[in-house]
Design a protein around this motif. Structure first.
Motif, PDB file in Angstrom:
ATOM      1  N   ALA A  22      98.053   8.381  21.765  1.00 13.64           N
ATOM      2  CA  ALA A  22      98.300   6.880  22.773  1.00 13.64           C
ATOM      3  C   ALA A  22      98.994   7.421  24.066  1.00 13.64           C
ATOM      4  CB  ALA A  22      99.076   5.957  21.986  1.00 13.64           C
ATOM      5  N   SER A  26      96.858   7.184  27.551  1.00 12.22           N
ATOM      6  CA  SER A  26      97.598   6.506  28.736  1.00 12.22           C
ATOM      7  C   SER A  26      98.004   7.483  29.834  1.00 12.22           C
ATOM      8  CB  SER A  26      98.784   5.500  27.944  1.00 12.22           C
ATOM      9  OG  SER A  26      99.246   4.956  28.907  1.00 12.22           O
ATOM     10  N   GLU A  32      93.148   2.316  28.785  1.00 11.23           N
ATOM     11  CA  GLU A  32      93.990   1.358  28.383  1.00 11.23           C
ATOM     12  C   GLU A  32      94.015   1.337  26.630  1.00 11.23           C
ATOM     13  OE1 GLU A  32      93.824  -3.660  28.259  1.00 11.23           O
ATOM     14  OE2 GLU A  32      92.270  -2.421  29.329  1.00 11.23           O
ATOM     15  N   VAL A  33      95.299   1.132  26.272  1.00 11.03           N
ATOM     16  CA  VAL A  33      95.431   1.618  24.771  1.00 11.03           C
ATOM     17  C   VAL A  33      96.286   0.397  24.358  1.00 11.03           C
ATOM     18  CG1 VAL A  33      96.357   3.312  23.154  1.00 11.03           C
ATOM     19  CG2 VAL A  33      95.396   4.155  25.337  1.00 11.03           C
ATOM     20  N   VAL A  34      96.055   0.146  23.193  1.00 16.11           N
ATOM     21  CA  VAL A  34      96.799  -0.635  21.993  1.00 16.11           C
ATOM     22  C   VAL A  34      96.829  -0.067  20.899  1.00 16.11           C
ATOM     23  CG1 VAL A  34      95.160  -2.125  21.380  1.00 16.11           C
ATOM     24  CG2 VAL A  34      97.368  -3.150  21.312  1.00 16.11           C
ATOM     25  N   TYR A  60     101.928   1.222  26.820  1.00 15.47           N
ATOM     26  CA  TYR A  60     100.602   0.508  26.251  1.00 15.47           C
ATOM     27  C   TYR A  60     101.353  -0.353  25.141  1.00 15.47           C
ATOM     28  CZ  TYR A  60     101.810   4.374  23.155  1.00 15.47           C
ATOM     29  OH  TYR A  60     102.382   5.451  22.519  1.00 15.47           O
ATOM     30  N   GLU A  61     100.472  -1.310  24.654  1.00 15.93           N
ATOM     31  CA  GLU A  61     100.838  -2.389  23.627  1.00 15.93           C
ATOM     32  C   GLU A  61     101.153  -1.813  22.566  1.00 15.93           C
ATOM     33  OE1 GLU A  61      99.593  -6.896  22.760  1.00 15.93           O
ATOM     34  OE2 GLU A  61      98.694  -5.973  24.576  1.00 15.93           O
ATOM     35  N   LEU A  83      88.659  -0.407  26.070  1.00 16.11           N
ATOM     36  CA  LEU A  83      90.004  -0.626  25.348  1.00 16.11           C
ATOM     37  C   LEU A  83      90.008   0.410  24.176  1.00 16.11           C
ATOM     38  CD1 LEU A  83      92.877  -1.849  24.891  1.00 16.11           C
ATOM     39  CD2 LEU A  83      91.548  -3.506  23.184  1.00 16.11           C
ATOM     40  N   THR A  85      91.681   1.541  20.936  1.00 15.79           N
ATOM     41  CA  THR A  85      92.204   0.609  19.743  1.00 15.79           C
ATOM     42  C   THR A  85      92.688   1.648  18.797  1.00 15.79           C
ATOM     43  OG1 THR A  85      91.522  -1.457  20.200  1.00 15.79           O
ATOM     44  CG2 THR A  85      92.690  -1.146  18.113  1.00 15.79           C
ATOM     45  N   THR A 182     107.149   6.012  22.987  1.00 12.74           N
ATOM     46  CA  THR A 182     106.176   5.276  23.558  1.00 12.74           C
ATOM     47  C   THR A 182     106.018   5.229  25.021  1.00 12.74           C
ATOM     48  OG1 THR A 182     107.302   3.264  22.951  1.00 12.74           O
ATOM     49  CG2 THR A 182     105.833   4.268  21.337  1.00 12.74           C
TER      50      THR A 182
END
Length: 191
Positions: A22, A26, A32-34, A60-61, A83, A85, A182
């Motif tokens: 991730a 990013s 864009e990563v979650v 990222y979230e 996105l 995921t 993170t």
């Protein structure tokens, strides 16, 4: 795209590699990563919560989620083009709530070690996953490899895994969950 970090064997580095991947997506790829942390231990989610105390902004979230929420996650991915995921799950293949997850992902990243228990569990995992989703690509990552040990079964293990998917170069045991975050990726030298 939905990427699953999974293996039936615990302690092979699923969460560590999920965070590093991730971070890469990013920071380097500007994607864009979650991450949805579906593992019972919630190690990624807890790491993010701890870093917020230090006022570090995550890249990222990261959301804590239950495996039963996968259908909702799939809808989120459909609605948000581009996105990426990432799912981190506990790897018990006897848990029926994993079936829709295995069936609905695009890519499975499967860390493992070249030891008897890890290899056996990884083969079992791969057979089940391929029966449930023969369209998903599987990438095996030999992880936590001791550079001072000669792995006599390495070639035969790689041959078996190549029947299920691709195998990356081995990662040394120097990378551990306590040293990553993170909000940045610490430099690592591979000697």
């Amino acid at each position: 795209m939905i990427i699953l970090f999974a293996n039936q064997k615990g302690g092979v580095g699923k969460s560590t590699l999920a965070v590093l991947f991730a971070n890469y997506l990013s920071l380097v790829q500007n994607k864009e990563v979650v991450i949805f942390d579906m593992d019972n231990q919630r190690s990624i989610y807890n790491k993010v919560q701890a870093s917020k105390v230090l006022e570090n902004n995550p890249l990222y979230e990261v959301e804590a989620a239950e495996m039963e929420q996968f259908s909702t996650i799939k809808e989120i991915v459909k609605e948000k083009e581009g996105l990426i995921t990432i799912l981190d799950v506990a790897g018990n293949i006897e848990n029926d709530t994993l079936i829709p997850i295995f069936q609905g992902v695009d890519l499975i990243i499967c860390p493992f070690s070249y030891d008897e228990f890890s290899v056996g569990a990884t083969i079992d995992f791969s057979e089940v996953v391929k029966q449930l989703n023969d369209q998903a690509k599987i990438v095996f990552i030999p992880n936590r490899i001791k550079t001072t040990v000669k792995y006599e079964t390495l070639e035969s293990v790689n041959n078996v895994f190549s029947n299920f998917g691709a195998i990356t170069k081995p990662l040394p045991e120097r990378i551990d969950f306590q040293r990553i975050s993170t909000f940045e990726t610490p430099p690592v030298s591979f000697k």
